[in-house]
Design an enzyme around this catalytic site. Structure first.
Site, PDB file in Angstrom:
ATOM      1  N   ARG A 173       0.151  -8.273  13.611  1.00 30.37           N
ATOM      2  CA  ARG A 173      -0.444  -7.290  12.697  1.00 30.37           C
ATOM      3  C   ARG A 173      -1.398  -7.979  11.720  1.00 30.37           C
ATOM      4  O   ARG A 173      -2.440  -7.448  11.363  1.00 30.37           O
ATOM      5  CB  ARG A 173       0.662  -6.525  11.965  1.00 30.37           C
ATOM      6  CG  ARG A 173       1.395  -5.563  12.898  1.00 30.37           C
ATOM      7  CD  ARG A 173       2.750  -5.151  12.368  1.00 30.37           C
ATOM      8  NE  ARG A 173       2.674  -4.372  11.150  1.00 30.37           N
ATOM      9  CZ  ARG A 173       3.713  -4.161  10.350  1.00 30.37           C
ATOM     10  NH1 ARG A 173       4.906  -4.670  10.647  1.00 30.37           N
ATOM     11  NH2 ARG A 173       3.570  -3.450   9.263  1.00 30.37           N
ATOM     12  N   ARG A 206      -9.202   1.050   9.475  1.00 29.44           N
ATOM     13  CA  ARG A 206      -8.757  -0.308   9.786  1.00 29.44           C
ATOM     14  C   ARG A 206      -9.773  -1.048  10.649  1.00 29.44           C
ATOM     15  O   ARG A 206      -9.525  -2.187  11.029  1.00 29.44           O
ATOM     16  CB  ARG A 206      -7.446  -0.227  10.562  1.00 29.44           C
ATOM     17  CG  ARG A 206      -6.204  -0.554   9.741  1.00 29.44           C
ATOM     18  CD  ARG A 206      -5.057  -0.407  10.697  1.00 29.44           C
ATOM     19  NE  ARG A 206      -3.832  -1.034  10.343  1.00 29.44           N
ATOM     20  CZ  ARG A 206      -2.815  -0.434   9.734  1.00 29.44           C
ATOM     21  NH1 ARG A 206      -2.936   0.774   9.280  1.00 29.44           N
ATOM     22  NH2 ARG A 206      -1.684  -1.076   9.559  1.00 29.44           N
ATOM     23  N   LYS A 233       0.828  -1.213   0.000  1.00 31.97           N
ATOM     24  CA  LYS A 233       0.000   0.000   0.000  1.00 31.97           C
ATOM     25  C   LYS A 233       0.866   1.268   0.000  1.00 31.97           C
ATOM     26  O   LYS A 233       0.643   2.179  -0.783  1.00 31.97           O
ATOM     27  CB  LYS A 233      -0.920   0.038   1.237  1.00 31.97           C
ATOM     28  CG  LYS A 233      -1.872  -1.130   1.367  1.00 31.97           C
ATOM     29  CD  LYS A 233      -2.831  -0.947   2.524  1.00 31.97           C
ATOM     30  CE  LYS A 233      -2.182  -0.933   3.892  1.00 31.97           C
ATOM     31  NZ  LYS A 233      -1.544  -2.196   4.312  1.00 31.97           N
ATOM     32  N   ARG A 252      12.329  -5.438   4.739  1.00 32.19           N
ATOM     33  CA  ARG A 252      12.160  -4.123   4.111  1.00 32.19           C
ATOM     34  C   ARG A 252      12.783  -2.980   4.893  1.00 32.19           C
ATOM     35  O   ARG A 252      12.925  -3.030   6.097  1.00 32.19           O
ATOM     36  CB  ARG A 252      10.688  -3.861   3.798  1.00 32.19           C
ATOM     37  CG  ARG A 252       9.798  -3.632   4.965  1.00 32.19           C
ATOM     38  CD  ARG A 252       8.358  -3.457   4.488  1.00 32.19           C
ATOM     39  NE  ARG A 252       7.512  -3.110   5.593  1.00 32.19           N
ATOM     40  CZ  ARG A 252       6.202  -2.912   5.516  1.00 32.19           C
ATOM     41  NH1 ARG A 252       5.581  -3.038   4.351  1.00 32.19           N
ATOM     42  NH2 ARG A 252       5.511  -2.571   6.572  1.00 32.19           N
ATOM     43  N   ARG A 305      11.617  -0.324  10.286  1.00 31.55           N
ATOM     44  CA  ARG A 305      10.578  -0.161  11.304  1.00 31.55           C
ATOM     45  C   ARG A 305      10.746  -1.191  12.416  1.00 31.55           C
ATOM     46  O   ARG A 305      10.973  -2.366  12.128  1.00 31.55           O
ATOM     47  CB  ARG A 305       9.194  -0.327  10.659  1.00 31.55           C
ATOM     48  CG  ARG A 305       8.816   0.823   9.775  1.00 31.55           C
ATOM     49  CD  ARG A 305       7.570   0.559   8.994  1.00 31.55           C
ATOM     50  NE  ARG A 305       6.475  -0.035   9.760  1.00 31.55           N
ATOM     51  CZ  ARG A 305       5.230  -0.151   9.303  1.00 31.55           C
ATOM     52  NH1 ARG A 305       4.938   0.303   8.093  1.00 31.55           N
ATOM     53  NH2 ARG A 305       4.294  -0.709  10.026  1.00 31.55           N
TER      54      ARG A 305
HETATM   55  P1  AMP Z   1       1.163   0.830   9.107  1.00 33.54           P
HETATM   56  O1  AMP Z   1       2.352   1.678   8.807  1.00 33.54           O
HETATM   57  O2  AMP Z   1      -0.063   1.249   8.342  1.00 33.54           O
HETATM   58  O3  AMP Z   1       1.453  -0.649   8.995  1.00 33.54           O
HETATM   59  O4  AMP Z   1       0.806   1.093  10.642  1.00 33.54           O
HETATM   60  C1  AMP Z   1       1.729   0.803  11.670  1.00 33.54           C
HETATM   61  C2  AMP Z   1       1.018   0.666  13.008  1.00 33.54           C
HETATM   62  O5  AMP Z   1       0.359   1.911  13.325  1.00 33.54           O
HETATM   63  C3  AMP Z   1      -0.106  -0.360  13.051  1.00 33.54           C
HETATM   64  O6  AMP Z   1       0.376  -1.674  13.302  1.00 33.54           O
HETATM   65  C4  AMP Z   1      -0.959   0.183  14.202  1.00 33.54           C
HETATM   66  O7  AMP Z   1      -0.367  -0.081  15.453  1.00 33.54           O
HETATM   67  C5  AMP Z   1      -0.889   1.675  13.960  1.00 33.54           C
HETATM   68  N1  AMP Z   1      -1.966   2.147  13.044  1.00 33.54           N
HETATM   69  C6  AMP Z   1      -1.817   2.726  11.811  1.00 33.54           C
HETATM   70  N2  AMP Z   1      -2.996   3.051  11.276  1.00 33.54           N
HETATM   71  C7  AMP Z   1      -3.937   2.661  12.172  1.00 33.54           C
HETATM   72  C8  AMP Z   1      -5.353   2.701  12.205  1.00 33.54           C
HETATM   73  N3  AMP Z   1      -6.058   3.221  11.166  1.00 33.54           N
HETATM   74  N4  AMP Z   1      -5.989   2.206  13.285  1.00 33.54           N
HETATM   75  C9  AMP Z   1      -5.302   1.703  14.339  1.00 33.54           C
HETATM   76  N5  AMP Z   1      -3.973   1.626  14.380  1.00 33.54           N
HETATM   77  C10 AMP Z   1      -3.278   2.089  13.308  1.00 33.54           C
END
Ligand code: AMP
Length: 217
Positions: A171, A87, A13, A126, A160
């Site tokens: 996740r 989400r 994404k 990554r 990360r």
């Molecule tokens: P991402 O970079 O989108 O994989 O997000 C990294 C982490 O941020 C996720 O594993 C969650 O802990 C938190 N996070 C990001 N977006 C959301 C969301 N819309 N709702 C809840 N937690 C989020």
């Protein structure tokens, strides 16, 4: 044009959102990036979400909805790519209300489908450019010139803390339990398309662009 990208962690994404941002001038709204920026700045919010993110769990709906609400109205004319939000079902419902209130419509919801067996491998290798966020991978996509970002020429990269095998499993579980239930809603509104996220990065971009161009014609 306003787009929502859906798919499990590691589906691509963020990579695709950055490409669309460059090509079409839309703004990427990555809630993960926003939260990481809060953490890097040492803010109270950053400290509050740190442990939850590192455990691979979802941050509360209230926090996430407020974060997106603070951004979305200002992007009405530019167009945006939502990456990582909504989400959960309550987040999807809140997004709907926010969009209606601001007279904004979602033109496309694009789901990137992937074979989940490869996700741990994909995610654990990554890394990204510290300056511009361009994504790379130890095995599948090294910068053409080792140690130099292809996009901005920067030489510092980051990984990360939640990109490790154990957290990826948490996740993925969060994705199945809390995020997948929002798919039927977008299916019924008729804006959902699926793209094979297992294809080459350029091919995934082509497939997404074909969907976007269809709506222009
Ligand atoms: P991402 O970079 O989108 O994989 O997000 C990294 C982490 O941020 C996720 O594993 C969650 O802990 C938190 N996070 C990001 N977006 C959301 C969301 N819309 N709702 C809840 N937690 C989020």
């Amino acid at each position: 044009m306003n787009i929502l990208l859906l798919g499990p962690p590691g589906a691509g994404k963020g990579t695709q959102a950055k490409r669309l941002e460059e090509r079409y001038g839309m703004v990427q709204l990555s809630t993960g990036d926003m939260l990481r920026a809060e953490r890097a700045s040492g803010s109270a919010l950053g400290k509050q979400v740190q442990a939850i993110m590192d455990a691979g769990k979802l941050v509360s709906d209230d926090i996430m909805i407020a974060l997106i609400a603070s951004q979305i109205a200002g992007l009405k004319d530019k167009g945006f790519i939502l990456d990582g939000f909504p989400r959960t079902v309550p987040q999807a419902e809140a997004l709907d209300v926010m969009l209606k209130k601001n007279g904004i419509t979602l033109d496309h919801v694009i789901e990137l489908t992937v074979d989940e067996e490869v996700l741990v491998d994909r995610i654990s290798g990554r890394f990204s450019c510290k300056k511009c966020g361009a994504s790379y991978h130890d095995r599948y996509h090294q910068p053409k010139q080792a140690g130099i970002c292809e996009v901005c020429g920067n030489t510092e990269f980051i990984r990360r803390p939640d990109d490790n095998a154990e957290t990826v499993k948490a996740r993925l579980a969060a994705y199945h339990q809390q995020t997948q239930p929002i798919l039927p809603y977008y299916r019924t509104t008729g804006v959902l398309s699926s793209v094979d996220g297992m294809a080459e990065i350029d091919e995934v971009t082509r497939q997404i662009e074909a969907i976007l161009n269809k709506s222009k014609g």
